[in-house]
Every structure is written in structure tokens, then in C-alpha cells.
Motif scaffolding. Structure first.
Motif, PDB file in Angstrom:
ATOM      1  N   ALA A 168      12.727 162.937  72.162  1.00  0.00           N
ATOM      2  CA  ALA A 168      12.367 163.995  71.211  1.00  0.00           C
ATOM      3  C   ALA A 168      10.863 164.238  71.228  1.00  0.00           C
ATOM      4  CB  ALA A 168      12.829 163.621  69.802  1.00  0.00           C
ATOM      5  N   TYR A 169      10.099 163.172  71.326  1.00  0.00           N
ATOM      6  CA  TYR A 169       8.645 163.311  71.381  1.00  0.00           C
ATOM      7  C   TYR A 169       8.234 164.133  72.601  1.00  0.00           C
ATOM      8  CZ  TYR A 169       3.697 162.082  71.420  1.00  0.00           C
ATOM      9  OH  TYR A 169       2.327 162.146  71.429  1.00  0.00           O
ATOM     10  N   GLU A 170       8.899 163.895  73.737  1.00  0.00           N
ATOM     11  CA  GLU A 170       8.609 164.674  74.938  1.00  0.00           C
ATOM     12  C   GLU A 170       8.912 166.153  74.715  1.00  0.00           C
ATOM     13  OE1 GLU A 170       7.187 163.787  77.802  1.00  0.00           O
ATOM     14  OE2 GLU A 170       6.906 161.741  77.060  1.00  0.00           O
ATOM     15  N   VAL A 171      10.020 166.438  74.055  1.00  0.00           N
ATOM     16  CA  VAL A 171      10.368 167.831  73.768  1.00  0.00           C
ATOM     17  C   VAL A 171       9.317 168.473  72.875  1.00  0.00           C
ATOM     18  CG1 VAL A 171      12.040 169.370  72.653  1.00  0.00           C
ATOM     19  CG2 VAL A 171      12.852 167.439  74.040  1.00  0.00           C
ATOM     20  N   LEU A 172       8.965 167.771  71.808  1.00  0.00           N
ATOM     21  CA  LEU A 172       8.091 168.363  70.797  1.00  0.00           C
ATOM     22  C   LEU A 172       6.637 168.458  71.236  1.00  0.00           C
ATOM     23  CD1 LEU A 172       9.600 166.697  67.591  1.00  0.00           C
ATOM     24  CD2 LEU A 172      10.091 168.964  68.551  1.00  0.00           C
ATOM     25  N   THR A 173       6.269 167.710  72.257  1.00  0.00           N
ATOM     26  CA  THR A 173       4.893 167.791  72.765  1.00  0.00           C
ATOM     27  C   THR A 173       4.801 168.592  74.054  1.00  0.00           C
ATOM     28  OG1 THR A 173       5.129 165.641  73.867  1.00  0.00           O
ATOM     29  CG2 THR A 173       4.137 165.645  71.667  1.00  0.00           C
ATOM     30  N   THR A 174       5.881 169.232  74.453  1.00  0.00           N
ATOM     31  CA  THR A 174       5.838 170.136  75.603  1.00  0.00           C
ATOM     32  C   THR A 174       5.458 171.519  75.094  1.00  0.00           C
ATOM     33  OG1 THR A 174       7.519 168.888  76.813  1.00  0.00           O
ATOM     34  CG2 THR A 174       7.172 171.180  77.474  1.00  0.00           C
ATOM     35  N   GLY A 175       4.296 171.959  75.485  1.00  0.00           N
ATOM     36  CA  GLY A 175       3.781 173.206  74.950  1.00  0.00           C
ATOM     37  C   GLY A 175       4.573 174.423  75.396  1.00  0.00           C
ATOM     38  N   GLY A 176       4.564 175.443  74.557  1.00  0.00           N
ATOM     39  CA  GLY A 176       5.189 176.708  74.908  1.00  0.00           C
ATOM     40  C   GLY A 176       6.704 176.639  74.918  1.00  0.00           C
ATOM     41  N   GLN A 177       7.312 177.464  75.773  1.00  0.00           N
ATOM     42  CA  GLN A 177       8.767 177.619  75.777  1.00  0.00           C
ATOM     43  C   GLN A 177       9.415 177.078  77.049  1.00  0.00           C
ATOM     44  OE1 GLN A 177       8.883 181.937  74.667  1.00  0.00           O
ATOM     45  NE2 GLN A 177      10.161 181.152  73.002  1.00  0.00           N
ATOM     46  N   ALA A 178       8.784 176.080  77.633  1.00  0.00           N
ATOM     47  CA  ALA A 178       9.316 175.528  78.879  1.00  0.00           C
ATOM     48  C   ALA A 178      10.716 174.947  78.709  1.00  0.00           C
ATOM     49  CB  ALA A 178       8.371 174.454  79.409  1.00  0.00           C
ATOM     50  N   LEU A 179      11.048 174.479  77.501  1.00  0.00           N
ATOM     51  CA  LEU A 179      12.353 173.863  77.259  1.00  0.00           C
ATOM     52  C   LEU A 179      13.235 174.723  76.364  1.00  0.00           C
ATOM     53  CD1 LEU A 179      11.170 170.165  76.713  1.00  0.00           C
ATOM     54  CD2 LEU A 179      11.973 171.246  78.827  1.00  0.00           C
ATOM     55  N   ASN A 180      12.841 175.952  76.141  1.00  0.00           N
ATOM     56  CA  ASN A 180      13.609 176.828  75.243  1.00  0.00           C
ATOM     57  C   ASN A 180      15.010 177.084  75.800  1.00  0.00           C
ATOM     58  OD1 ASN A 180      13.942 178.599  72.969  1.00  0.00           O
ATOM     59  ND2 ASN A 180      13.732 180.326  74.372  1.00  0.00           N
ATOM     60  N   GLY A 181      16.021 176.907  74.947  1.00  0.00           N
ATOM     61  CA  GLY A 181      17.390 177.192  75.320  1.00  0.00           C
ATOM     62  C   GLY A 181      18.094 176.094  76.082  1.00  0.00           C
ATOM     63  N   ARG A 182      17.427 174.994  76.334  1.00  0.00           N
ATOM     64  CA  ARG A 182      18.044 173.924  77.119  1.00  0.00           C
ATOM     65  C   ARG A 182      18.725 172.905  76.219  1.00  0.00           C
ATOM     66  NH1 ARG A 182      14.229 171.500  81.663  1.00  0.00           N
ATOM     67  NH2 ARG A 182      16.211 170.420  82.065  1.00  0.00           N
ATOM     68  N   THR A 183      19.761 172.278  76.758  1.00  0.00           N
ATOM     69  CA  THR A 183      20.398 171.122  76.114  1.00  0.00           C
ATOM     70  C   THR A 183      20.108 169.920  76.998  1.00  0.00           C
ATOM     71  OG1 THR A 183      22.140 172.473  75.139  1.00  0.00           O
ATOM     72  CG2 THR A 183      22.548 170.118  75.270  1.00  0.00           C
ATOM     73  N   LEU A 184      19.285 169.024  76.510  1.00  0.00           N
ATOM     74  CA  LEU A 184      18.752 167.926  77.307  1.00  0.00           C
ATOM     75  C   LEU A 184      19.448 166.605  76.984  1.00  0.00           C
ATOM     76  CD1 LEU A 184      14.998 168.831  76.790  1.00  0.00           C
ATOM     77  CD2 LEU A 184      16.387 169.355  78.811  1.00  0.00           C
ATOM     78  N   ILE A 185      19.521 165.727  77.972  1.00  0.00           N
ATOM     79  CA  ILE A 185      20.033 164.374  77.793  1.00  0.00           C
ATOM     80  C   ILE A 185      18.826 163.429  77.797  1.00  0.00           C
ATOM     81  CG2 ILE A 185      21.568 162.593  78.684  1.00  0.00           C
ATOM     82  CD1 ILE A 185      22.939 165.209  77.711  1.00  0.00           C
ATOM     83  N   ASP A 186      18.764 162.528  76.813  1.00  0.00           N
ATOM     84  CA  ASP A 186      17.548 161.734  76.630  1.00  0.00           C
ATOM     85  C   ASP A 186      17.109 160.987  77.882  1.00  0.00           C
ATOM     86  OD1 ASP A 186      19.630 159.841  76.524  1.00  0.00           O
ATOM     87  OD2 ASP A 186      19.021 158.975  74.599  1.00  0.00           O
ATOM     88  N   GLU A 187      18.024 160.269  78.519  1.00  0.00           N
ATOM     89  CA  GLU A 187      17.656 159.485  79.695  1.00  0.00           C
ATOM     90  C   GLU A 187      17.181 160.370  80.845  1.00  0.00           C
ATOM     91  OE1 GLU A 187      19.760 156.554  82.999  1.00  0.00           O
ATOM     92  OE2 GLU A 187      20.604 156.625  80.967  1.00  0.00           O
ATOM     93  N   GLU A 188      17.864 161.475  81.056  1.00  0.00           N
ATOM     94  CA  GLU A 188      17.478 162.373  82.149  1.00  0.00           C
ATOM     95  C   GLU A 188      16.072 162.924  81.930  1.00  0.00           C
ATOM     96  OE1 GLU A 188      20.484 165.357  82.410  1.00  0.00           O
ATOM     97  OE2 GLU A 188      22.061 163.938  82.988  1.00  0.00           O
TER      98      GLU A 188
END
Length: 275
Positions: free
Chosen positions: A227-247
Motif C-alpha cells: 500500500a505504501y508503494e501505491v500511495l507514494t507512486t506519484g501521478g496516475q501510473a497505477l490508476n485503474g489497476r488491481t494489484l497483488i501485494d507480492e507482485e
């Protein structure tokens, strides 16, 4: 481009314990401001901690905490949480939709009130909390919505055993995907996150056979780090994605996953539902 959560304000549903608290404590280490909305005001023998002990843990980790005792199903509670958060911290940068109800009953065995509880907490709570925060998210320089929900997997086995729970969790993912497409046009990044394995929480431990499931689980810290990686990724690079923690953590360079295991070994772990 990675950022820090220092000075960021997070509005989270749930968070008294488990994955939500782990995410909050990880953010607090940067100096984030965190509002928790949760019902557990008094100790419960089945559940570890209360909203007040969670707030203390956040502040001990280096953050600022605001505890809003209430039910995420209640619109007045949501409105109060938003108002108090903005009054205390000056805005809202991040919404974390963490509150969720788990019930694996089959259709005939599931009481109507239990069905309504799952739908109202999981789906409606996700939608209404995010909705209430929109004006403040739009005023943030890099707004995020993080929803703890799975990839939508139409394999029949996820419907055969517990269709109501599957509907409730997929409903969260659908809401988050809707936010990504609707609010993404206005600069809000909406992402879903789900664990690769079972995670040792009270929700798992209180199920029949919970002790065995906990032994085959990882600690909530792995979801918090992702979650920290998601929240500290600037902008919309992860917008709309469903991520798996380990991956995600592997993509970001992590190699030692035994540190997250309840047994200290990265083997014999049970995969989480929907994977």
C-alpha cells in the motif's frame, strides 16, 4: 516518481486492527495524518485492539491520528469524519477503503441481515466514503483512492461456495474501477490492492479452522508495504489497476518474503481467495 507521505492526510474506513492498522502505521512513519472511522470503541474478546489503541499506535509511529467512532454504513458518520478531518488537518489527500465484512455462507444459509451488512459495509461504504471526500481530493496536488479488494475472477469456484461475499468484494472493485475512469479524468488515481496469500487477521482467525489458516498466512505488514508503494507512486501510473501485494513488491525490488510469514518461512502459504 516516488513521493513521501509526510504531511499527507489519509481518511480510512476501519483501521482498528489488522491490515488497516498496518497501513496506517506504515504511513505514520513518514509523518502522515490519519483519520480512522471504526466501531470498536470498547475492547472485544474476539478482536485485538480498539480505535483508541490504534490511534495511539499511529502517534507512537510518528503520525497524527483522529479517531471517529462510528459505522461506515451511516452517512452522518461519514460526513462527520470528513468535516473533522478537514478541520483538523486542512484537507484530504488519500482515501483508503479498508472496512470489509467477511461471511462465507452459502446462499440458503446466509441470513438477510448478514447479506445487507456485507453489501452496506463493503460496497456502499466504499462508494459513499469516497464520494464524500471528492471535493477535498480534487483540491489535493496528488490525490489517491486505495481500495482493499480483489481482481475480478469469474472462475465458477468463487461463486459456488460463497456468492454473496464474492458479490460484495467484487462490488468494491467495480466501485474503485468506476472512480478510476470517472475521477481519473480530474487527477484522482484509484487503485485496488489484494494479498497474494492469506493474511493473519482476526477475520481469518475467527473462522472455523482459523488457527491453521493463520499458520499458513503472512503478516499484515506485506499489504502495508505494498500500500505504501501505491500511495507514494506519484501521478496516475497505477490508476485503474488491481494489484497483488507480492507482485508489486517484487516489481519494486523486494526479494525476501520470509520476513512476512507467520512461521518465518516463505513456503506452505495458503493463497488468498479470488486468485
Amino acid at each position: 516518481m516516488a513521493t513521501t507521505l509526510a504531511g499527507k492526510t489519509i481518511l480510512m474506513s476501519g483501521g482498528s486492527r489488522g491490515i488497516g492498522l498496518a497501513i496506517a502505521e506504515r504511513a505514520a512513519r513518514d509523518g502522515a495524518n490519519i483519520t480512522l472511522i471504526a466501531k470498536t470503541d470498547q475492547p472485544d474478546p474476539r478482536l485485538a485492539g480498539t480505535i483508541h489503541t490504534a490511534a495511539e499506535a499511529i502517534e507512537q509511529a510518528g503520525g497524527r491520528a483522529l479517531a471517529v467512532v462510528g459505522d461506515i454504513r451511516d452517512d452522518a458518520t461519514i460526513a462527520e469524519a470528513v468535516e473533522r478531518t478537514v478541520g483538523e488537518f486542512g484537507g484530504i489527500d488519500i482515501v483508503v477503503n479498508n472496512a470489509s465484512v467477511l461471511n462465507l455462507s452459502g446462499t440458503a444459509q446466509l441470513e438477510p441481515k448478514r447479506y445487507d451488512l456485507m453489501q452496506d459495509v463493503n460496497v456502499r461504504g466504499t462508494f459513499m466514503l469516497t464520494r464524500a471526500a471528492i471535493p477535498h481530493l480534487l483540491a489535493s496536488p496528488d490525490p489517491k483512492v486505495l481500495t482493499l479488494s480483489p481482481p475480478i475472477n469469474l472462475d465458477p469456484r468463487w461463486f459456488a461456495g460463497h456468492p454473496a461475499y464474492t458479490m460484495a468484494k467484487y462490488g468494491m472493485t467495480l466501485a474503485a474501477t468506476g472512480f478510476a475512469h470517472e475521477l481519473g479524468q480530474k487527477g484522482v488515481s484509484s487503485t485496488c490492492l489484494w494479498p497474494a496469500t492469506l493474511v493473519a487477521t482476526d477475520a481469518i482467525g475467527n473462522l472455523p479452522g482459523g488457527d491453521q489458516m493463520v499458520a499458513a498466512s503472512r503478516r499484515p505488514d506485506i499489504v502495508a508495504d505494498a500500500a505504501y508503494e501505491v500511495l507514494t507512486t506519484g501521478g496516475q501510473a497505477l490508476n485503474g489497476r488491481t494489484l497483488i501485494d507480492e507482485e508489486l513488491l517484487r516489481e519494486r525490488g523486494a526479494t525476501d518474503f520470509a520476513v512476512y510469514s507467520m512461521t518465518g518461512r516463505d513456503e506452505g502459504l495458503a493463497p488468498d481467495l479470488f486468485l
